[in-house]
Design a protein around this motif. Structure first.
Motif, PDB file in Angstrom:
ATOM      1  N   ARG A 207     -18.967  -7.888 -14.460  1.00  0.00           N
ATOM      2  CA  ARG A 207     -17.368  -7.406 -14.354  1.00  0.00           C
ATOM      3  C   ARG A 207     -17.535  -5.873 -15.466  1.00  0.00           C
ATOM      4  O   ARG A 207     -17.530  -5.977 -16.720  1.00  0.00           O
ATOM      5  CB  ARG A 207     -16.374  -7.589 -15.186  1.00  0.00           C
ATOM      6  CG  ARG A 207     -15.096  -7.651 -15.177  1.00  0.00           C
ATOM      7  CD  ARG A 207     -14.090  -8.915 -15.352  1.00  0.00           C
ATOM      8  NE  ARG A 207     -12.959  -8.201 -15.911  1.00  0.00           N
ATOM      9  CZ  ARG A 207     -11.829  -8.545 -14.713  1.00  0.00           C
ATOM     10  NH1 ARG A 207     -12.469  -9.103 -13.709  1.00  0.00           N
ATOM     11  NH2 ARG A 207     -10.774  -8.249 -14.727  1.00  0.00           N
ATOM     12  N   ARG A 227     -10.110  -0.620  -9.092  1.00  0.00           N
ATOM     13  CA  ARG A 227     -10.920  -2.317  -8.947  1.00  0.00           C
ATOM     14  C   ARG A 227     -10.305  -3.454  -7.449  1.00  0.00           C
ATOM     15  O   ARG A 227      -9.274  -2.981  -7.371  1.00  0.00           O
ATOM     16  CB  ARG A 227     -11.093  -3.325 -10.131  1.00  0.00           C
ATOM     17  CG  ARG A 227     -11.380  -4.586  -9.767  1.00  0.00           C
ATOM     18  CD  ARG A 227     -11.457  -5.647 -10.782  1.00  0.00           C
ATOM     19  NE  ARG A 227     -12.307  -5.806 -12.329  1.00  0.00           N
ATOM     20  CZ  ARG A 227     -11.350  -5.664 -13.366  1.00  0.00           C
ATOM     21  NH1 ARG A 227     -10.655  -5.779 -13.819  1.00  0.00           N
ATOM     22  NH2 ARG A 227     -12.621  -4.939 -14.316  1.00  0.00           N
ATOM     23  N   SER A 230      -9.865  -6.282  -7.220  1.00  0.00           N
ATOM     24  CA  SER A 230      -9.011  -7.282  -7.823  1.00  0.00           C
ATOM     25  C   SER A 230      -7.859  -7.786  -6.637  1.00  0.00           C
ATOM     26  O   SER A 230      -6.637  -8.000  -6.859  1.00  0.00           O
ATOM     27  CB  SER A 230      -8.508  -6.529  -8.632  1.00  0.00           C
ATOM     28  OG  SER A 230      -7.479  -5.248  -8.457  1.00  0.00           O
ATOM     29  N   GLU A 238     -18.569  -7.205  -7.971  1.00  0.00           N
ATOM     30  CA  GLU A 238     -17.489  -5.837  -9.089  1.00  0.00           C
ATOM     31  C   GLU A 238     -17.233  -4.439  -7.933  1.00  0.00           C
ATOM     32  O   GLU A 238     -18.477  -4.266  -7.781  1.00  0.00           O
ATOM     33  CB  GLU A 238     -17.854  -6.235 -10.455  1.00  0.00           C
ATOM     34  CG  GLU A 238     -17.208  -4.910 -11.015  1.00  0.00           C
ATOM     35  CD  GLU A 238     -16.109  -5.121 -11.732  1.00  0.00           C
ATOM     36  OE1 GLU A 238     -14.964  -6.844 -11.374  1.00  0.00           O
ATOM     37  OE2 GLU A 238     -15.197  -4.806 -12.245  1.00  0.00           O
ATOM     38  N   TRP A 240     -15.154  -0.468  -7.446  1.00  0.00           N
ATOM     39  CA  TRP A 240     -14.286   0.506  -7.885  1.00  0.00           C
ATOM     40  C   TRP A 240     -14.100   1.648  -6.572  1.00  0.00           C
ATOM     41  O   TRP A 240     -15.255   1.725  -6.353  1.00  0.00           O
ATOM     42  CB  TRP A 240     -14.298   0.649  -9.176  1.00  0.00           C
ATOM     43  CG  TRP A 240     -14.297   0.062 -10.393  1.00  0.00           C
ATOM     44  CD1 TRP A 240     -14.979  -1.121 -10.491  1.00  0.00           C
ATOM     45  CD2 TRP A 240     -13.266   0.070 -11.240  1.00  0.00           C
ATOM     46  NE1 TRP A 240     -14.396  -2.685 -11.683  1.00  0.00           N
ATOM     47  CE2 TRP A 240     -13.015  -1.326 -12.138  1.00  0.00           C
ATOM     48  CE3 TRP A 240     -12.053   0.773 -11.219  1.00  0.00           C
ATOM     49  CZ2 TRP A 240     -12.460  -1.920 -12.210  1.00  0.00           C
ATOM     50  CZ3 TRP A 240     -11.173   0.815 -12.356  1.00  0.00           C
ATOM     51  CH2 TRP A 240     -11.046  -0.875 -12.617  1.00  0.00           C
TER      52      TRP A 240
END
Ligand SMILES: Cc1cc2nc3c(=O)[nH]c(=O)nc-3n(C[C@H](O)[C@H](O)[C@H](O)COP(=O)(O)OP(=O)(O)OC[C@H]3O[C@@H](n4cnc5c(N)ncnc54)[C@H](O)[C@@H]3O)c2cc1C
Length: 336
Positions: A207, A227, A230, A238, A240
């Motif tokens: 993370r 992110r 999310s 994880e 981005w």
């Protein structure tokens, strides 16, 4: 537009959210519709890149809904499980001390991917993908389409004759098709250039220890980082997404993907982010309109039976694109 016994057959070029909104509305109004898109899938700039155990929305990051008609549509999407609220903790960086973005805006995303609402709409329509239209041929006030035949490089003229054509594509691409037929419409398209955006998608094994899930960045090459993992319904890996500013993207438009990744990852590092395990870049040549056009919403040339819709005619965002597509469909009906 037609005699009473004839159901008008409309070609919609572009299966982004504007084209799919238009096609959905035309069918609801009793017309026959065929949608064509040059890409392998639907959704246009509401799109998602998928890799080994990860995915990332590399175009539209989220959308907002203010117009009552779009709020109703969003409700349909939510009922169908293809959109949901995303309320990340958003920071604002680069113009003074880091601070939180206002918490009042309701942001939505496609679920499980940004492309999901488009896919859901497309499932109820006749959509032809990998079909790049390279010419509109006007024959006795009706239209035929010429396609780029990627397999042998020759252009084939489609035998189907359409009663009207709607171009739901960015203005530079629309101008290439309208030029032989509609000087004023072509001039409008040429007066509204779109600006580019480099997007980079990063995967991490752990993370990322940044104290926010997304940020508007107001200094350096980056303008947005988020992110992706999310968002609701995403894989756990994880991931981005980084977006460069339009200015930086223009300056580096022809750079290699590797150089862009290196520069944008370096910019993330200055914000406190770690180096990624893997990275992918995507160049959006036509990302967003340069300037807000006048309040047209759409174009419908009743004499030619040629329509245009898309975000570039109505605010440059998902909501405006959907409204633009719906509005041109209703204009076509009222021309009946
Ligand atoms: C990097 C980025 C970030 C964004 N962020 C946001 C955001 O946070 N919020 C928001 O609301 N919006 C955002 N947007 C904008 C949003 O994605 C667009 O407003 C919306 O998706 C536009 O939809 P559209 O249908 O008008 O066009 P598009 O989605 O561009 O659809 C046009 C379609 O036409 C097809 N096409 C083009 N030419 C031809 C041809 N000759 N023949 C056949 N098919 C053709 C293309 O393949 C494409 O699928 C962002 C966009 C980008 C690129």
């Amino acid at each position: 537009m037609s005699c009473a016994l004839h159901t008008p057959h409309i070609a919609v070029i572009g299966a982004g959210i504007a084209g799919l909104s238009c096609a959905t509305q035309l069918e609801a109004l009793g017309m026959r519709v065929s949608v064509f898109d040059k890409s392998r899938g639907t959704g246009g700039r509401m799109s998602t890149r998928r890799g080994d155990g990860w995915q990332a929305d590399h175009g539209a990051q989220y959308f907002t809904a203010r117009d009552p008609l779009f709020l109703q549509e969003l409700d349909r999407w939510q009922q169908a499980g293809v959109a949901d609220l995303w309320q990340p903790d958003i920071a604002v960086l680069g113009d003074g001390a880091p601070h939180r973005n206002d918490g009042t805006t309701r942001r939505y995303v496609g679920v499980p991917r940004m492309s999901s609402p488009a896919r859901w709409l497309a499932d109820a329509l006749t959509v032809n993908v990998s079909a790049r239209v390279i010419e509109l041929v006007n024959a006795n006030h009706r239209w035929q389409l010429r396609f780029d035949d990627a397999t042998d490089g020759r252009a084939a003229l489609e035998s189907t004759v359409f009663d009207a054509v709607v171009l739901a594509i960015p203005p530079a691409q629309a101008a290439d098709l309208t030029r032989p037929h509609a000087a004023a419409t072509t001039a409008l398209c040429e007066s509204l250039p779109m600006r580019p955006c480099w997007a980079v998608m990063l995967q991490f094994n752990a993370r990322v220890a940044l104290p926010f899930a997304a940020a508007f960045v107001n200094a350096g090459p980056l303008r947005w980082i988020a992110r992706d993992s999310s968002k609701p319904g995403r894989p756990a890996r994880e991931t981005w997404t980084l977006h460069a500013t339009t200015h930086w993207s223009e300056q580096h438009l022809e750079d290699s993907a590797d150089d862009v990744i290196q520069a944008l990852v370096a910019a993330l590092t200055t914000l406190g982010g770690p180096a990624p395990e893997s990275a992918t870049a995507h160049r959006w040549r036509y990302s967003e309109p340069d300037a807000a056009p006048d309040a047209r919403v759409f174009v419908w040339d009743a004499a030619l039976k040629l329509g245009l819709c898309g975000d570039w005619l109505h605010g440059g965002r998902v909501e405006g694109a959907w409204l633009s597509g719906r509005a041109v469909a209703r204009a076509i009906l009222s021309a009946e």
